[in-house]
Design a protein around this motif. Structure first.
Motif, PDB file in Angstrom:
ATOM      1  N   HIS A 296       0.830  -1.211   0.000  1.00  8.74           N
ATOM      2  CA  HIS A 296       0.000   0.000   0.000  1.00  8.74           C
ATOM      3  C   HIS A 296       0.866   1.263   0.000  1.00  8.74           C
ATOM      4  O   HIS A 296       0.618   2.205  -0.760  1.00  8.74           O
ATOM      5  CB  HIS A 296      -0.928  -0.006   1.221  1.00  8.74           C
TER       6      HIS A 296
ATOM      7  N   ASN B 250       2.694   1.603  -3.388  1.00  7.88           N
ATOM      8  CA  ASN B 250       1.806   1.740  -4.534  1.00  7.88           C
ATOM      9  C   ASN B 250       1.416   3.202  -4.769  1.00  7.88           C
ATOM     10  O   ASN B 250       1.315   3.635  -5.915  1.00  7.88           O
ATOM     11  CB  ASN B 250       0.564   0.872  -4.325  1.00  7.88           C
ATOM     12  N   GLN B 251       1.186   3.949  -3.706  1.00  9.95           N
ATOM     13  CA  GLN B 251       0.770   5.351  -3.866  1.00  9.95           C
ATOM     14  C   GLN B 251       1.824   6.196  -4.587  1.00  9.95           C
ATOM     15  O   GLN B 251       1.517   6.827  -5.601  1.00  9.95           O
ATOM     16  CB  GLN B 251       0.426   5.953  -2.508  1.00  9.95           C
TER      17      GLN B 251
ATOM     18  N   THR C   9       2.281   5.030  -8.260  1.00  8.39           N
ATOM     19  CA  THR C   9       1.146   5.410  -9.111  1.00  8.39           C
ATOM     20  C   THR C   9       1.216   6.894  -9.448  1.00  8.39           C
ATOM     21  O   THR C   9       0.958   7.298 -10.598  1.00  8.39           O
ATOM     22  CB  THR C   9      -0.186   5.074  -8.404  1.00  8.39           C
ATOM     23  N   ALA C  10       1.590   7.715  -8.468  1.00 10.76           N
ATOM     24  CA  ALA C  10       1.718   9.153  -8.715  1.00 10.76           C
ATOM     25  C   ALA C  10       2.828   9.435  -9.718  1.00 10.76           C
ATOM     26  O   ALA C  10       2.674  10.295 -10.611  1.00 10.76           O
ATOM     27  CB  ALA C  10       1.990   9.882  -7.403  1.00 10.76           C
TER      28      ALA C  10
ATOM     29  N   LEU D  97       3.874   7.387 -12.097  1.00 15.20           N
ATOM     30  CA  LEU D  97       3.390   6.940 -13.396  1.00 15.20           C
ATOM     31  C   LEU D  97       2.413   7.953 -13.993  1.00 15.20           C
ATOM     32  O   LEU D  97       2.525   8.316 -15.174  1.00 15.20           O
ATOM     33  CB  LEU D  97       2.728   5.564 -13.254  1.00 15.20           C
ATOM     34  N   SER D  98       1.478   8.415 -13.172  1.00 12.16           N
ATOM     35  CA  SER D  98       0.477   9.378 -13.676  1.00 12.16           C
ATOM     36  C   SER D  98       1.137  10.678 -14.111  1.00 12.16           C
ATOM     37  O   SER D  98       0.810  11.236 -15.175  1.00 12.16           O
ATOM     38  CB  SER D  98      -0.555   9.680 -12.583  1.00 12.16           C
TER      39      SER D  98
ATOM     40  N   ASP E 155       7.628  12.485  -5.715  1.00  9.19           N
ATOM     41  CA  ASP E 155       7.018  11.165  -5.502  1.00  9.19           C
ATOM     42  C   ASP E 155       8.088  10.078  -5.395  1.00  9.19           C
ATOM     43  O   ASP E 155       7.959   9.128  -4.615  1.00  9.19           O
ATOM     44  CB  ASP E 155       6.056  10.845  -6.647  1.00  9.19           C
TER      45      ASP E 155
END
Length: 168
Positions: free
Chosen positions: A103, A106-107, A110-111, A113-114, A143
């Motif tokens: 968890h 992952n945050q 993901t940030a 990647l975005s 990030d």
């Protein structure tokens, strides 16, 4: 000591009149052969008492030995249960730790990647605003630092290092 009658035990036995000697007062029996039991009466009594006490002690030792074996079996079973509980606890903690790590990592990933995909779209759209691209790259670096911080914190937890306390 005054006796009315003196009796010879050998003659009483010969005539089968030993009951005269058992009458008590006034008779004195002479030449009586002591039997083994009569001669060593105290030795027999002490020997029998010794055997009784020894039997009691042996019985007590056997009971104590059985109790010790029972307690040893209980301790072994208890240790096995304790080891099993500790093993189950470790498995459960590893599952929770894995979920937490997943968890937490992952945050920021993901940030990253975005933000990288958004930057790619800006470049593809030929929108080359340097201020906007700089902000996108700064967000990616921030990030990335957050993900590195999570990994450092987990590594420190595994090494039992002192961690800084912070308000959340």
């Amino acid at each position: 000591d005054y006796y009315d009658h003196l009796l010879d035990w050998r003659l009483l036995e010969k005539w089968d009149k030993t009951d005269l000697a058992k009458r008590g007062k006034g008779f004195r029996v002479m030449y009586r052969e002591d039997t083994l039991l009569r001669k060593y009466r105290w030795v027999f009594i002490v020997g029998i008492l010794f055997i009784i006490i020894q039997s009691f002690l042996i019985t007590s030792l056997v009971k104590l030995y059985r109790e010790q074996r029972r307690l040893t079996r209980q301790i072994v079973e208890s240790d096995k249960r304790y080891i099993d509980i500790v093993h189950q606890d470790r498995i459960q903690r590893m599952g929770m730790l894995t979920a937490s790590i997943s968890h937490e990592l992952n945050q920021p990933l993901t940030a990253i990647l975005s933000t990288a995909q958004a930057g790619k779209r800006f470049v593809e759209a030929k929108n080359t605003d340097p201020v906007l691209l700089k902000e996108i790259f700064e967000n990616i670096v921030e990030d990335n630092n957050r993900a590195a911080s999570v990994l450092k914190s987990i590594r420190g937890m595994m090494k039992l290092e002192k961690r800084e306390k912070e308000f959340v």
